[in-house]
Design a protein around this motif. Sequence first.
Motif, PDB file in Angstrom:
ATOM      1  N   TYR A  10       0.855  -1.193   0.000  1.00 27.10           N
ATOM      2  CA  TYR A  10       0.000   0.000   0.000  1.00 27.10           C
ATOM      3  C   TYR A  10       0.891   1.243   0.000  1.00 27.10           C
ATOM      4  CZ  TYR A  10      -3.814  -3.080   1.701  1.00 27.10           C
ATOM      5  OH  TYR A  10      -4.759  -4.070   1.854  1.00 27.10           O
ATOM      6  N   GLU A  11       0.644   2.144  -0.952  1.00 29.39           N
ATOM      7  CA  GLU A  11       1.391   3.398  -1.023  1.00 29.39           C
ATOM      8  C   GLU A  11       0.434   4.580  -1.075  1.00 29.39           C
ATOM      9  OE1 GLU A  11       4.856   3.159  -3.941  1.00 29.39           O
ATOM     10  OE2 GLU A  11       3.545   1.539  -4.641  1.00 29.39           O
ATOM     11  N   ARG A  61      10.202   6.916   2.283  1.00 29.83           N
ATOM     12  CA  ARG A  61       9.051   6.754   3.173  1.00 29.83           C
ATOM     13  C   ARG A  61       9.294   5.626   4.183  1.00 29.83           C
ATOM     14  NH1 ARG A  61       4.592   6.551  -1.600  1.00 29.83           N
ATOM     15  NH2 ARG A  61       6.194   5.168  -2.416  1.00 29.83           N
ATOM     16  N   VAL A  82       8.328   2.368   6.455  1.00 32.53           N
ATOM     17  CA  VAL A  82       7.614   1.138   6.089  1.00 32.53           C
ATOM     18  C   VAL A  82       7.029   0.499   7.339  1.00 32.53           C
ATOM     19  CG1 VAL A  82       7.849  -1.176   5.067  1.00 32.53           C
ATOM     20  CG2 VAL A  82       9.218   0.735   4.188  1.00 32.53           C
ATOM     21  N   ALA A 133      -0.861   4.033   5.034  1.00 26.04           N
ATOM     22  CA  ALA A 133      -0.467   4.607   3.742  1.00 26.04           C
ATOM     23  C   ALA A 133      -0.939   6.051   3.605  1.00 26.04           C
ATOM     24  CB  ALA A 133      -1.013   3.755   2.600  1.00 26.04           C
ATOM     25  N   VAL A 162       4.689   3.380   3.593  1.00 27.78           N
ATOM     26  CA  VAL A 162       4.461   2.221   2.734  1.00 27.78           C
ATOM     27  C   VAL A 162       4.063   1.091   3.670  1.00 27.78           C
ATOM     28  CG1 VAL A 162       5.486   0.541   1.170  1.00 27.78           C
ATOM     29  CG2 VAL A 162       6.085   2.961   0.969  1.00 27.78           C
ATOM     30  N   TYR A 195       9.446   1.239  -4.422  1.00 27.07           N
ATOM     31  CA  TYR A 195       8.368   1.717  -3.553  1.00 27.07           C
ATOM     32  C   TYR A 195       8.758   2.961  -2.754  1.00 27.07           C
ATOM     33  CZ  TYR A 195       6.722  -2.872  -4.879  1.00 27.07           C
ATOM     34  OH  TYR A 195       6.351  -3.969  -5.604  1.00 27.07           O
ATOM     35  N   ILE A 251      11.138   3.705  -0.405  1.00 27.29           N
ATOM     36  CA  ILE A 251      11.186   3.494   1.048  1.00 27.29           C
ATOM     37  C   ILE A 251      12.495   3.989   1.659  1.00 27.29           C
ATOM     38  CG2 ILE A 251       9.743   1.438   0.734  1.00 27.29           C
ATOM     39  CD1 ILE A 251      12.319  -0.160   1.709  1.00 27.29           C
TER      40      ILE A 251
END
Length: 301
Positions: A38-39, A48, A50, A85, A90, A142, A144
Amino acid sequence: VFTGVTVTSDVVYANNISVLPMLQSLPPAATDLVCDIYEPTGDSIVNRPVIIVANTGSFLPAVINGQPTGTKTDSSIVEQCTRWAKKGYVAVAFSNRLGWNPTSTDQDVRTSSLIQAAYRGIQDARAMVRYMRMTEATGNTYGIDPNTIFAGGYSAGAVTAIHLAYLDSVSDLPTSPFDIQAVANNLGGIEGDAGNIGYSSSINGIISFAGGINQLNWIDSSDEPIFSAQGDNDVIVNYNCGPGLNNPTVLNLCGLAEIHPICDSLGITNQSLTFNNVDHLWVIGNTQIEFIEAVDSAVSF
């Protein structure tokens, strides 16, 4: 922060041997382990945090475990990941290997097979963490931050997250009455052999909803921060200490009331949320007042 969430479903993060085919009188077989990622929609940040979220289910498939829940698409898991999210994380809902023999007439078989199932779950969680770090090192699909990874879950999922963080070595495991060190080594050691080797499986914090730990002395002053929420009438994962599932043939688990005073004494950053006169089933759906309070509090931790 964000209004929309983008979900990438059934991403293969590892492959390992599953015992589930034995339910159909077939031999264990290799199986893909998958996750949903999920983002926050429209987020251009590439570092981001996690959070990896494990589902409940007593290490058995849904329905077989006597519950309607037990998958990465449980409503409570979807709600947690969506909320994380939208806060800019993430969030990852992952499946892990399931299966043990709760109906055996031999107590040793029941206990030993449950130990193996729980340990496989911890190994798969480690593989999931390694996978996310691998994605960062190979293009950062993603977006992260590999230095800010948390793990959480509900019930068996929270038990997995806590042991992922606080079980540091196979040598910490008992050898009596069951030689769990031998079990762990036979299954691939502390890291397991599900893949993504070469990347760290360490995490930076725990979000536990109705989770517990088998041995309180596994907690030490260098351990990760923890947020816990639990009902004080919980006996499935005991709020204090007691056998898992309230079944004396199952391993002992100690919950919020025992974990957090130890964290306080050791100087570990922690926060707890106790629901008075509430049992274990406050996270089955995604609409209970307690569930919403716990998610909102955890997001702010």
